[in-house]
Design a protein around this motif. Structure first.
Motif, PDB file in Angstrom:
ATOM      1  N   GLU A 146      34.202  36.744  36.657  1.00 34.13           N
ATOM      2  CA  GLU A 146      35.110  37.829  37.000  1.00 34.13           C
ATOM      3  C   GLU A 146      34.501  39.196  36.680  1.00 34.13           C
ATOM      4  N   LEU A 147      34.984  40.199  37.394  1.00 29.66           N
ATOM      5  CA  LEU A 147      34.517  41.573  37.188  1.00 29.66           C
ATOM      6  C   LEU A 147      35.323  42.174  36.042  1.00 29.66           C
ATOM      7  N   LEU A 148      34.752  42.093  34.843  1.00 29.78           N
ATOM      8  CA  LEU A 148      35.453  42.521  33.640  1.00 29.78           C
ATOM      9  C   LEU A 148      34.539  43.393  32.797  1.00 29.78           C
ATOM     10  N   PRO A 149      35.077  44.425  32.145  1.00 23.76           N
ATOM     11  CA  PRO A 149      34.277  45.215  31.207  1.00 23.76           C
ATOM     12  C   PRO A 149      33.788  44.348  30.046  1.00 23.76           C
ATOM     13  N   THR A 150      32.721  44.770  29.396  1.00 19.93           N
ATOM     14  CA  THR A 150      32.173  44.052  28.249  1.00 19.93           C
ATOM     15  C   THR A 150      33.235  43.876  27.164  1.00 19.93           C
ATOM     16  N   GLY A 151      33.292  42.679  26.579  1.00 26.97           N
ATOM     17  CA  GLY A 151      34.260  42.413  25.528  1.00 26.97           C
ATOM     18  C   GLY A 151      35.629  42.047  26.031  1.00 26.97           C
ATOM     19  N   THR A 152      35.775  41.840  27.335  1.00 21.36           N
ATOM     20  CA  THR A 152      37.055  41.463  27.933  1.00 21.36           C
ATOM     21  C   THR A 152      36.940  40.047  28.478  1.00 21.36           C
ATOM     22  N   CYS A 153      37.968  39.238  28.269  1.00 19.61           N
ATOM     23  CA  CYS A 153      37.958  37.849  28.721  1.00 19.61           C
ATOM     24  C   CYS A 153      38.962  37.656  29.852  1.00 19.61           C
ATOM     25  N   SER A 154      38.767  36.596  30.601  1.00 22.38           N
ATOM     26  CA  SER A 154      39.669  36.290  31.708  1.00 22.38           C
ATOM     27  C   SER A 154      41.069  35.968  31.201  1.00 22.38           C
ATOM     28  N   SER A 155      42.071  36.334  31.992  1.00 26.04           N
ATOM     29  CA  SER A 155      43.459  36.024  31.640  1.00 26.04           C
ATOM     30  C   SER A 155      43.929  34.715  32.261  1.00 26.04           C
ATOM     31  N   LYS A 156      43.066  34.037  33.000  1.00 25.15           N
ATOM     32  CA  LYS A 156      43.466  32.823  33.712  1.00 25.15           C
ATOM     33  C   LYS A 156      43.092  31.582  32.916  1.00 25.15           C
ATOM     34  N   ASP A 157      44.006  30.642  32.856  1.00 27.58           N
ATOM     35  CA  ASP A 157      43.780  29.375  32.169  1.00 27.58           C
ATOM     36  C   ASP A 157      43.545  28.291  33.212  1.00 27.58           C
ATOM     37  N   VAL A 158      42.339  28.244  33.738  1.00 35.98           N
ATOM     38  CA  VAL A 158      42.006  27.284  34.787  1.00 35.98           C
ATOM     39  C   VAL A 158      40.729  26.558  34.409  1.00 35.98           C
ATOM     40  N   VAL A 159      40.564  25.375  34.983  1.00 39.91           N
ATOM     41  CA  VAL A 159      39.356  24.579  34.815  1.00 39.91           C
ATOM     42  C   VAL A 159      38.750  24.376  36.192  1.00 39.91           C
ATOM     43  N   ALA A 160      37.471  24.670  36.332  1.00 38.28           N
ATOM     44  CA  ALA A 160      36.812  24.582  37.626  1.00 38.28           C
ATOM     45  C   ALA A 160      36.721  23.127  38.091  1.00 38.28           C
ATOM     46  N   ASP A 161      36.965  22.910  39.372  1.00 35.75           N
ATOM     47  CA  ASP A 161      36.730  21.606  39.986  1.00 35.75           C
ATOM     48  C   ASP A 161      36.219  21.840  41.405  1.00 35.75           C
ATOM     49  N   ASN A 162      36.262  20.810  42.225  1.00 37.34           N
ATOM     50  CA  ASN A 162      35.678  20.907  43.564  1.00 37.34           C
ATOM     51  C   ASN A 162      36.668  21.369  44.622  1.00 37.34           C
ATOM     52  N   ALA A 163      37.871  21.795  44.217  1.00 39.30           N
ATOM     53  CA  ALA A 163      38.877  22.227  45.187  1.00 39.30           C
ATOM     54  C   ALA A 163      38.533  23.624  45.678  1.00 39.30           C
ATOM     55  N   LYS A 164      37.886  23.704  46.840  1.00 41.77           N
ATOM     56  CA  LYS A 164      37.454  24.982  47.367  1.00 41.77           C
ATOM     57  C   LYS A 164      37.701  25.033  48.865  1.00 41.77           C
ATOM     58  N   VAL A 165      38.312  26.137  49.312  1.00 40.04           N
ATOM     59  CA  VAL A 165      38.584  26.360  50.729  1.00 40.04           C
ATOM     60  C   VAL A 165      37.910  27.669  51.109  1.00 40.04           C
ATOM     61  N   GLY A 166      36.835  27.584  51.885  1.00 42.05           N
ATOM     62  CA  GLY A 166      36.084  28.786  52.228  1.00 42.05           C
ATOM     63  C   GLY A 166      35.542  29.435  50.971  1.00 42.05           C
ATOM     64  N   PRO A 167      35.782  30.744  50.767  1.00 46.10           N
ATOM     65  CA  PRO A 167      35.269  31.421  49.565  1.00 46.10           C
ATOM     66  C   PRO A 167      36.178  31.267  48.351  1.00 46.10           C
ATOM     67  N   PHE A 168      37.306  30.559  48.481  1.00 44.67           N
ATOM     68  CA  PHE A 168      38.312  30.508  47.421  1.00 44.67           C
ATOM     69  C   PHE A 168      38.349  29.136  46.745  1.00 44.67           C
ATOM     70  N   TRP A 169      38.345  29.175  45.402  1.00 41.29           N
ATOM     71  CA  TRP A 169      38.686  27.994  44.623  1.00 41.29           C
ATOM     72  C   TRP A 169      40.209  27.919  44.520  1.00 41.29           C
ATOM     73  N   ILE A 170      40.757  26.756  44.692  1.00 42.71           N
ATOM     74  CA  ILE A 170      42.204  26.543  44.560  1.00 42.71           C
ATOM     75  C   ILE A 170      42.421  25.816  43.242  1.00 42.71           C
ATOM     76  N   LEU A 171      42.924  26.559  42.245  1.00 44.89           N
ATOM     77  CA  LEU A 171      42.995  26.042  40.880  1.00 44.89           C
ATOM     78  C   LEU A 171      44.390  26.246  40.291  1.00 44.89           C
ATOM     79  N   PRO A 172      45.002  25.189  39.779  1.00 43.21           N
ATOM     80  CA  PRO A 172      46.308  25.345  39.133  1.00 43.21           C
ATOM     81  C   PRO A 172      46.178  25.799  37.685  1.00 43.21           C
ATOM     82  N   SER A 173      47.171  26.521  37.204  1.00 41.32           N
ATOM     83  CA  SER A 173      47.234  26.943  35.809  1.00 41.32           C
ATOM     84  C   SER A 173      48.560  26.466  35.234  1.00 41.32           C
ATOM     85  N   PHE A 174      48.509  25.708  34.153  1.00 34.99           N
ATOM     86  CA  PHE A 174      49.697  25.130  33.550  1.00 34.99           C
ATOM     87  C   PHE A 174      49.771  25.502  32.074  1.00 34.99           C
ATOM     88  N   ASN A 175      50.904  25.976  31.634  1.00 33.67           N
ATOM     89  CA  ASN A 175      51.169  26.200  30.210  1.00 33.67           C
ATOM     90  C   ASN A 175      52.613  25.827  29.927  1.00 33.67           C
TER      91      ASN A 175
END
Length: 586
Positions: A146-175
């Protein structure tokens, strides 16, 4: 009786259908903007002596909002009422989110939550609360890209897998989170992000910038003291993967890594709180001794042969006058007790610390709060590892990483950060934050002792890039075991950041939902950028050097150090980050 049976049936349905697949709004999300307003209310003195462990259950969130509604100035009262309506007005909301980021190099990031759902509900006469949220993301960049300034972390809780449509990963986030009890004593469990201590945004003990984890926490609150205990289920990674910045879709996760944590807070007055905190990071097994509510982790660690990584420290909050708050945290990884006891201060100080001062006027005006805080992480803090013949390809159960991100401050060892933040509210529904920060970082190996330099060059497997993966443990002893060269090196990385964040929140009157608009900008100047690059080792193994003379090894070492300085000195990068986001829930 019928009402009780109906509640039991509803509880079973919720547990079956929501708990596996929802991720939290407030009670399961310490980054919800309720906590941003809570920081202001704590500084004002409207609420005091809250538990150190966050996020809070609905029972406590409701008590906080009611307290502010009943005692706050008019503007803060209306803000609290808006939160109350958003969180407790409807049990279930559904909607979507979209955000975009662009840099001056025309790098682009687009995140779309195709489906978002939030859920908050009470059961069993308000003793049981369930909270959660679900997002189905379509993203063109994984969190580590992700495009983030130094010292900043992603806000998304996702795990990468092979679910990809064109340029987009389709990833669920569960909490999710489930809390049983009252606002004074409760047990909360779920899959969510966490936070611990008086610093809500990026604490050195547990930070909400870290990826979500399994958590079980118990809190017991009394008028003069509070007991917090927590158990976190984490994902181990290897030092080699972290140091090489392996892509998220290639990163390997390993089970059975845990963080146990507890604190005892004393707050004899509304204006004073003092706490003792202790934790232990371990793995490869489940250790029942670290689950005992009243125990000392350091002593328990001794019974296991000192095979784990224990921390201890203290926290305090002082409110010397209305609207003023001073917070502090010291979190020690390893100290030289004998030297400190004899007042020898030039010794081993492996610790993380924070000190902050904030001011929030009670009288209604544009200024909501102004705060300054300083964070430091000394060399080798967070970087512990088991002794396994320097094999960096094995999972590390003792460093302070979870799924490749720091559970504490988003800083590498031998770093510090100064942050100034001005929070304003020009309109009741609009927040404008102005932020400036400076991060400094150095590689501890730049002025390393000779015997360790020789070890690094003549034996394979060592990491000398100055990151969390760079442990002090070697076959010839622990590096820097008797001193702490904190930012004393010749080559220091400086990261200057400045910008603003605008947040506008509006109710959707017809449906009882809400809308959120966000605009953010950061300018960043990263000087001597190469110092902080993972995998940029100063010293590396040279095949055949084990048979070389000391003079030959010294020549090799001088050459490697000079080459590293050439790579990093004078390297500079300037970036502008512009981000926009929109959320709609009905």
């Amino acid at each position: 009786m019928k009402k009780l049976l109906a509640e039991i049936f509803l509880s079973v349905c919720l547990l079956v259908f929501f708990i596996p697949s929802v991720s939290g709004q407030v009670a399961a999300d310490p980054n919800d903007y309720f906590y941003s307003d809570l920081t202001v209310w704590e500084t004002m003195g409207l609420v005091n002596n809250l538990p150190a462990a966050r996020p809070y259950p609905m029972q406590l969130v409701e008590e906080i909002l009611e307290e502010v509604i009943n005692s706050a100035p008019e503007r803060e009262r209306r803000v609290a009422q808006a939160h109350y309506k958003r969180l407790f007005g409807k049990s279930f909301t559904i909607g979507g989110k979209v955000s975009a980021t662009i840099t001056d190099d025309m790098d682009k990031q687009l995140d779309i939550s195709i489906l978002s759902a939030d859920f908050n509900h009470y059961l069993f006469r308000d003793l049981l609360s369930i909270s959660g949220s679900f997002d189905l993301w379509a993203v063109n960049r994984l969190p580590d890209e992700e495009l983030l300034p130094t010292g900043t972390c992603s806000s998304k809780d996702v795990v990468a897998d092979n679910a990809k449509v064109g340029p987009f990963w389709i990833l669920p986030s569960f909490n999710s989170s489930v809390a049983l009890g009252t606002s004074d004593y409760y047990l909360i469990a779920g899959l969510m992000r966490g936070s611990f201590g008086p610093f809500h945004e990026d604490g050195v003990i547990v930070s909400p910038s870290a990826t979500h984890s399994g958590q079980i926490s118990f809190v017991f609150r009394r008028p003069k003291w509070t007991f917090n205990t927590g158990f976190y289920g984490l994902s181990a990674t290897t030092d080699a993967d972290y140091s090489a910045s392996v892509s998220m879709d290639d990163l390997s996760y390993y089970p059975e890594k845990f963080l146990s944590l507890h604190s005892l807070d004393f707050h004899p007055f509304d204006w004073l709180s003092v706490s003792f905190v202790e934790s232990v990071m371990y793995g490869g097994r489940i250790e029942p001794m670290y689950m005992l509510p009243l125990t000392v982790y350091f002593l328990n660690q001794g019974l296991t042969g000192f095979n784990d990584n224990s921390y201890m420290g203290g926290m305090f909050t002082i409110k010397p006058a209305t609207g003023w708050k001073i917070d502090g945290v010291i979190y020690a990884d390893d100290l030289s007790f004998n030297d400190i006891a004899t007042l020898q201060w030039d010794t081993k100080w492996r610790l993380a610390g924070q000190l902050g001062v904030s001011y929030a006027p009670r009288k209604g005006n544009i200024l909501s709060m102004i705060s300054f805080n300083y964070t430091l992480v000394t060399p080798y803090t967070y970087s512990h590892k088991e002794s396994h013949d320097n094999d960096a390809s094995l999972p590390n159960y003792q460093n302070y990483l979870h799924a490749g991100t720091s559970m504490g401050a988003a800083l590498e060892p031998n770093s510090d950060r100064f942050t100034l933040r001005v929070k304003t509210r020009p309109l009741e529904c609009v927040d404008v934050d102005i932020v400036g920060s400076l991060i400094r970082h150095a590689n501890v190996n730049e002025d390393m002792e000779w015997k360790f330099i020789k070890e690094y060059i003549t034996n394979p497997g060592y990491i000398t890039d100055g990151t969390i993966a760079n442990s002090s443990d070697t076959s010839v002893g622990h590096a820097r075991f008797y001193d702490t060269p904190f930012l004393t090196q010749d080559t220091i990385q400086y990261v200057w950041q400045a910008g603003f964040d605008v947040l506008c929140r509006l109710p959707v009157l017809k449906s009882g939902g809400y809308m959120v608009f966000k605009l953010g900008y950061r300018f960043e100047a990263n000087l001597n950028k190469g110092v902080g690059e993972r995998g940029n080792n100063i010293y590396s193994y040279v095949e055949g050097s084990e048979n070389a003379t000391d003079e030959e090894i010294k020549n090799i070492a001088d050459g490697q150090l000079a080459a590293w300085r050439d790579r990093v000195s004078g390297t500079a990068e300037f970036n502008n980050y512009i981000s926009v986001a929109f959320e709609y829930f009905y």
